[in-house]
Design an enzyme around this catalytic site. Structure first.
Site, mmCIF file in Angstrom:
data_model
loop_
_atom_site.group_PDB
_atom_site.id
_atom_site.type_symbol
_atom_site.label_atom_id
_atom_site.label_comp_id
_atom_site.label_asym_id
_atom_site.label_seq_id
_atom_site.Cartn_x
_atom_site.Cartn_y
_atom_site.Cartn_z
ATOM 1 N N TYR A 138 0.852 -1.347 0.032
ATOM 2 C CA TYR A 138 -0.013 0.078 0.065
ATOM 3 C C TYR A 138 0.854 1.235 -0.087
ATOM 4 O O TYR A 138 0.385 2.267 -0.265
ATOM 5 C CB TYR A 138 -0.961 0.112 1.083
ATOM 6 N N LYS A 190 4.322 -15.405 4.407
ATOM 7 C CA LYS A 190 4.374 -16.189 3.331
ATOM 8 C C LYS A 190 5.969 -16.161 3.145
ATOM 9 O O LYS A 190 6.634 -16.033 2.277
ATOM 10 C CB LYS A 190 3.839 -15.347 1.960
ATOM 11 N N ASP A 223 -2.235 -18.340 2.744
ATOM 12 C CA ASP A 223 -3.137 -19.306 2.003
ATOM 13 C C ASP A 223 -3.614 -20.225 3.043
ATOM 14 O O ASP A 223 -4.845 -20.675 3.281
ATOM 15 C CB ASP A 223 -2.162 -19.931 0.799
ATOM 16 N N ASP A 247 -5.680 -6.970 4.395
ATOM 17 C CA ASP A 247 -6.881 -6.649 3.612
ATOM 18 C C ASP A 247 -7.814 -7.811 3.239
ATOM 19 O O ASP A 247 -9.049 -7.962 3.194
ATOM 20 C CB ASP A 247 -6.313 -5.821 2.469
ATOM 21 N N ASP A 251 -11.638 -9.741 4.848
ATOM 22 C CA ASP A 251 -12.910 -9.687 4.241
ATOM 23 C C ASP A 251 -13.445 -11.159 4.304
ATOM 24 O O ASP A 251 -14.634 -11.264 4.630
ATOM 25 C CB ASP A 251 -12.929 -9.533 2.495
HETATM 26 C C1 IPM Z 1 -10.451 -1.601 3.602
HETATM 27 C C2 IPM Z 1 -10.563 -1.448 2.204
HETATM 28 C C3 IPM Z 1 -9.543 -0.485 1.590
HETATM 29 C C4 IPM Z 1 -8.214 -1.118 1.603
HETATM 30 C C5 IPM Z 1 -9.634 0.147 0.165
HETATM 31 C C6 IPM Z 1 -10.930 0.886 -0.102
HETATM 32 C C7 IPM Z 1 -8.512 1.153 -0.256
HETATM 33 O O1 IPM Z 1 -10.618 -2.538 1.410
HETATM 34 O O2 IPM Z 1 -10.305 -0.763 4.504
HETATM 35 O O3 IPM Z 1 -10.197 -2.835 3.944
HETATM 36 O O4 IPM Z 1 -7.660 -1.931 0.728
HETATM 37 O O5 IPM Z 1 -7.539 -1.158 2.754
HETATM 38 MN MN MN Z 2 -10.539 -4.367 2.315
#
Ligand code: IPM
Ligand code: MN
Length: 359
Positions: A138, A190, A223, A247, A251
């Site tokens: 990032y 990793k 993984d 990130d 999710d």
């Molecule tokens: C998160 C989001 C952000 C990230 C995006 C929107 C830039 O996915 O906060 O996880 O990748 O960090």
């Molecule tokens: Mn995210």
């Protein structure tokens, strides 16, 4: 009143403003109950504001934000704005400029919430991901050469500094200790392929670990981490990882805890200004319909209250969220709650005003 806080509010785009309103209701109810004062300062940043004015994050606004006690963010992302502009110019710029080097993501399945993991329940899904939030892929290092030619080269480098890695790992050990559950910290990396970046992470991890003899250490490749999060989520207590892996796995974490409707996160600078947000994004197709679940935003208010030092208020916000999930809401997904966004916020606020932390 000595305990009064300035909360900068960035409602942002899509469903952001709707869920932010409900988060504010919860904060106000908690403030009333525990006798502290909140001064909300709203900033109209986001896609709409950018389209109207060309402004993404003016320097004077950034300077004002530095003086807030915390920032409460709704969502950033607009269908008419090219991907990357708002994300980098607003969300990531805030994280970087305010040095919010920790992204804290609790993955907790509450009673009454459905998980896609058939055999797992609230006792099995209760861990926290500490994602490094200021470096890695990032950081924006790299570039493109000979763009749009047959010889095009794109390089995107992962930046890992000893200082950045160490402060994140230390935070994770401290967090694991004060969380006081299984006292197990898993490094997710990793090391078998990313032999430079994760060599630094692994060495730092075990060096710091020697100062935390009460914390059990563990390592999993990213993984395999995904695999175990689905198969044996009960193995995890706290996971620490880099920005990109964090990130992705958060999710996945959001899904196993019931979905984006309840997934909250904090961008934390332990010595500065932190920012709290539901992680679900702006969901433009649901905007203005009062069908989005505000509980992710309200749980991020819980994290915000913890951060500013109002622990009792935070505990009551969590208890209220649990109560609404257990007693009232049928389904956490947008449009299936059986209530409007603001009705859910009202129920939470009412529980905060009248309830106690035992659900
Ligand atoms: C998160 C989001 C952000 C990230 C995006 C929107 C830039 O996915 O906060 O996880 O990748 O960090
Ligand atoms: Mn995210």
């Amino acid at each position: 009143m000595d305990n009064s806080y300035t909360i900068a509010v960035i409602p942002g785009d899509g469903t952001g403003p709707e869920v932010v309103n409900e988060g504010i209701k919860a904060m106000e109810a908690a403030a009333q109950r525990f006798g502290f004062a909140l001064n909300f300062v709203r900033y109209p940043l986001g896609g709409e504001h950018y389209k109207k004015t060309g402004e993404i994050l003016p320097d004077n606004v950034l300077d004002e934000l530095r003086g807030a006690d915390a920032i409460f963010l709704g969502a950033i992302g607009h269908p008419d704005v090219k991907p990357g502009i708002l994300e980098k110019g607003l969300l990531l710029r805030l994280r970087f400029e305010l040095d919010q080097y920790i992204n804290l993501r609790p993955i907790k399945l509450y009673e009454g919430v459905a998980t896609p993991l058939r055999e797992k329940g609230p006792d099995d899904i209760d861990f926290v991901v500490i994602r490094e939030n200021s470096e890695g892929l990032y950081a924006g290092a790299g570039g493109i050469l000979k763009r749009n030619t047959a010889d095009e080269v794109a390089v995107q480098e992962s930046i890992n500094t000893r200082k950045g890695v160490e402060r994140c790992i230390r935070f994770a050990f401290d967090y694991c200790r004060s969380r006081n559950k299984r006292k197990k910290l898993t490094l997710c990396g990793k090391t078998n392929v990313l032999t430079y970046a994760f060599d630094l992470w692994e060495r730092t991890f075990y060096e710091v670990a020697s100062q935390y003899p009460d914390i059990e250490t563990d390592y999993a490749h990213v993984d395999a981490t995904c695999m175990w999060m689905v198969k044996n989520p009960e193995w995890f207590d706290v996971i620490v990882t880099d920005n990109m892996f964090g990130d992705i796995i958060t999710d996945l974490g959001a899904m196993i805890q019931g979905g984006m409707g309840i997934a909250a996160g904090g961008n934390i600078n332990p010595g500065g200004v932190s920012m709290f947000e539901p992680i679900g994004g702006s969901a433009p197709r649901y905007a203005g319909k009062q069908i989005i679940n505000p509980l992710a935003a309200i749980s991020s208010v819980q994290l915000l209250l913890e951060d500013i030092g109002e622990q009792k208020a935070a505990a009551l916000v969590e208890a209220a969220v649990k109560k609404v999930l257990k007693n009232d809401i049928k389904d956490v997904s947008a449009g299936k709650m059986g209530y409007t966004t603001s009705q859910v916020g009202d129920m939470v606020a009412e529980y905060i005003k009248t309830g106690n932390s035992g659900v």
